[in-house]
Design an enzyme around this catalytic site. Sequence first.
Site, PDB file in Angstrom:
ATOM      1  N   LEU A 115       0.885  -1.175   0.000  1.00 37.30           N
ATOM      2  CA  LEU A 115       0.000   0.000   0.000  1.00 37.30           C
ATOM      3  C   LEU A 115       0.912   1.210   0.000  1.00 37.30           C
ATOM      4  CD1 LEU A 115      -2.685   1.611   0.478  1.00 37.30           C
ATOM      5  CD2 LEU A 115      -2.303   1.257   2.923  1.00 37.30           C
ATOM      6  N   VAL A 137       1.112   5.607  -0.964  1.00 34.16           N
ATOM      7  CA  VAL A 137       0.485   6.860  -1.382  1.00 34.16           C
ATOM      8  C   VAL A 137       1.587   7.789  -1.889  1.00 34.16           C
ATOM      9  CG1 VAL A 137      -0.834   8.868  -0.560  1.00 34.16           C
ATOM     10  CG2 VAL A 137      -1.386   6.583   0.317  1.00 34.16           C
ATOM     11  N   GLY A 180      -1.187  12.098   3.892  1.00 29.19           N
ATOM     12  CA  GLY A 180      -1.714  12.824   5.038  1.00 29.19           C
ATOM     13  C   GLY A 180      -3.076  13.445   4.811  1.00 29.19           C
ATOM     14  N   GLY A 226      -5.880  11.359   4.069  1.00 25.01           N
ATOM     15  CA  GLY A 226      -6.937  10.347   4.199  1.00 25.01           C
ATOM     16  C   GLY A 226      -6.952   9.300   3.105  1.00 25.01           C
ATOM     17  N   GLY A 250      -4.635   6.968   2.213  1.00 26.17           N
ATOM     18  CA  GLY A 250      -4.183   5.640   2.656  1.00 26.17           C
ATOM     19  C   GLY A 250      -5.292   4.907   3.411  1.00 26.17           C
ATOM     20  N   GLN A 288       6.719   1.861  11.734  1.00 23.65           N
ATOM     21  CA  GLN A 288       5.823   2.987  11.440  1.00 23.65           C
ATOM     22  C   GLN A 288       4.616   2.527  10.621  1.00 23.65           C
ATOM     23  OE1 GLN A 288       8.018   6.111   9.542  1.00 23.65           O
ATOM     24  NE2 GLN A 288       6.433   7.614   9.999  1.00 23.65           N
ATOM     25  N   TYR A 307      -1.312   0.508  10.451  1.00 23.96           N
ATOM     26  CA  TYR A 307      -2.322  -0.560  10.387  1.00 23.96           C
ATOM     27  C   TYR A 307      -3.020  -0.739  11.739  1.00 23.96           C
ATOM     28  CZ  TYR A 307      -0.559  -1.758   5.765  1.00 23.96           C
ATOM     29  OH  TYR A 307      -0.217  -1.715   4.442  1.00 23.96           O
TER      30      TYR A 307
HETATM   31  C1  COA Z   1       1.482   4.695   5.320  1.00 19.95           C
HETATM   32  C2  COA Z   1       0.725   5.440   4.208  1.00 19.95           C
HETATM   33  C3  COA Z   1       0.092   4.429   3.256  1.00 19.95           C
HETATM   34  C4  COA Z   1      -0.370   6.304   4.861  1.00 19.95           C
HETATM   35  O1  COA Z   1      -1.118   6.960   3.848  1.00 19.95           O
HETATM   36  P1  COA Z   1      -1.713   8.415   4.079  1.00 19.95           P
HETATM   37  O2  COA Z   1      -2.630   8.732   2.951  1.00 19.95           O
HETATM   38  O3  COA Z   1      -0.600   9.384   4.316  1.00 19.95           O
HETATM   39  O4  COA Z   1      -2.490   8.220   5.452  1.00 19.95           O
HETATM   40  P2  COA Z   1      -3.914   8.824   5.820  1.00 19.95           P
HETATM   41  O5  COA Z   1      -3.889  10.305   5.581  1.00 19.95           O
HETATM   42  O6  COA Z   1      -4.969   8.061   5.112  1.00 19.95           O
HETATM   43  O7  COA Z   1      -4.015   8.501   7.356  1.00 19.95           O
HETATM   44  C5  COA Z   1      -5.201   7.949   7.870  1.00 19.95           C
HETATM   45  C6  COA Z   1      -5.086   7.870   9.366  1.00 19.95           C
HETATM   46  O8  COA Z   1      -3.931   7.080   9.712  1.00 19.95           O
HETATM   47  C7  COA Z   1      -3.104   7.804  10.601  1.00 19.95           C
HETATM   48  N1  COA Z   1      -1.719   7.474  10.314  1.00 19.95           N
HETATM   49  C8  COA Z   1      -1.028   7.733   9.183  1.00 19.95           C
HETATM   50  N2  COA Z   1       0.233   7.220   9.268  1.00 19.95           N
HETATM   51  C9  COA Z   1       0.318   6.647  10.496  1.00 19.95           C
HETATM   52  C10 COA Z   1       1.341   5.957  11.192  1.00 19.95           C
HETATM   53  N3  COA Z   1       2.526   5.736  10.638  1.00 19.95           N
HETATM   54  N4  COA Z   1       1.075   5.515  12.436  1.00 19.95           N
HETATM   55  C11 COA Z   1      -0.132   5.702  13.033  1.00 19.95           C
HETATM   56  N5  COA Z   1      -1.152   6.344  12.409  1.00 19.95           N
HETATM   57  C12 COA Z   1      -0.924   6.808  11.173  1.00 19.95           C
HETATM   58  C13 COA Z   1      -3.409   9.266  10.322  1.00 19.95           C
HETATM   59  O9  COA Z   1      -3.118  10.076  11.426  1.00 19.95           O
HETATM   60  C14 COA Z   1      -4.901   9.221  10.038  1.00 19.95           C
HETATM   61  O10 COA Z   1      -5.593   9.168  11.260  1.00 19.95           O
HETATM   62  P3  COA Z   1      -7.123   9.692  11.424  1.00 19.95           P
HETATM   63  O11 COA Z   1      -7.927   8.992  10.341  1.00 19.95           O
HETATM   64  O12 COA Z   1      -7.497   9.266  12.790  1.00 19.95           O
HETATM   65  O13 COA Z   1      -7.046  11.150  11.198  1.00 19.95           O
HETATM   66  C15 COA Z   1       1.661   6.412   3.433  1.00 19.95           C
HETATM   67  O14 COA Z   1       2.300   7.268   4.339  1.00 19.95           O
HETATM   68  C16 COA Z   1       2.725   5.724   2.590  1.00 19.95           C
HETATM   69  O15 COA Z   1       2.514   5.447   1.414  1.00 19.95           O
HETATM   70  N6  COA Z   1       3.908   5.441   3.174  1.00 19.95           N
HETATM   71  C17 COA Z   1       5.013   4.827   2.460  1.00 19.95           C
HETATM   72  C18 COA Z   1       4.731   3.382   2.172  1.00 19.95           C
HETATM   73  C19 COA Z   1       4.308   2.601   3.393  1.00 19.95           C
HETATM   74  O16 COA Z   1       4.822   2.745   4.489  1.00 19.95           O
HETATM   75  N7  COA Z   1       3.330   1.708   3.205  1.00 19.95           N
HETATM   76  C20 COA Z   1       2.778   0.926   4.313  1.00 19.95           C
HETATM   77  C21 COA Z   1       2.632  -0.505   3.976  1.00 19.95           C
HETATM   78  S1  COA Z   1       4.117  -1.389   3.592  1.00 19.95           S
END
Ligand code: COA
Length: 164
Positions: A95, A97, A103, A105, A107, A136, A141
Amino acid sequence: MTRPPFLVTALETGIHDRGRFDCGVPALNRYLREQVSQDIRRRVAACFVALDDSQRIAAYYTLASASVPLTGLPDDLRRKLPRYGAIPAIRMGRLAVDREFKGRGLGGALLVNAMRRAVAAEIPGAVMVVEAKDPQAAAFYRHHGFIDLRDAPLTLFLPLSSLR
Ligand SMILES: CC(C)(COP(=O)(O)OP(=O)(O)OC[C@H]1O[C@@H](n2cnc3c(N)ncnc32)[C@H](O)[C@@H]1OP(=O)(O)O)[C@@H](O)C(=O)NCCC(=O)NCCS
């Protein structure tokens, strides 16, 4: 979901531009650019993308079938399942973004989108399982209700039967 409105659809490798995608994690960028077509062709994974109104890929995720050991699940859930060694699961393998869309919403929205797909699938999985790439990602998740699989660091799951 964050603006602009996004269309979530199956990746069309010949049509959607994967070259511009940058989530800040080189391995996840490379996977989308170089490997996903082959995985789709070999039926190893399905890939879904969120497109903005200019058809740019803002985010992607992959799904595949999997299994988890019954012993990895907490006792209360295990009691509700047949005593097979492993139970069927849907794996969200990746997954990501794009940095420009983080940041806002997206993800979280894609996580829900993936769970809807998993619940609607004709071939069932009892849980959705994810492998977080680092602590992180695991926190992300957990924030969405995923639970740590026993004896499997950075592997988390969410029961799908409760989502129906
Ligand atoms: C992790 C990732 C998918 C999050 O996507 P995003 O669009 O930035 O996250 P969102 O804006 O949808 O966040 C949704 C919620 O999760 C929370 N959140 C985001 N990252 C978080 C983290 N690392 N730890 C805890 N909560 C987190 C946000 O605060 C938000 O909370 P809320 O709904 O209560 O306001 C994105 O940062 C990313 O692509 N990271 C790099 C790849 C990665 O790490 N992928 C993960 C799977 S391997």
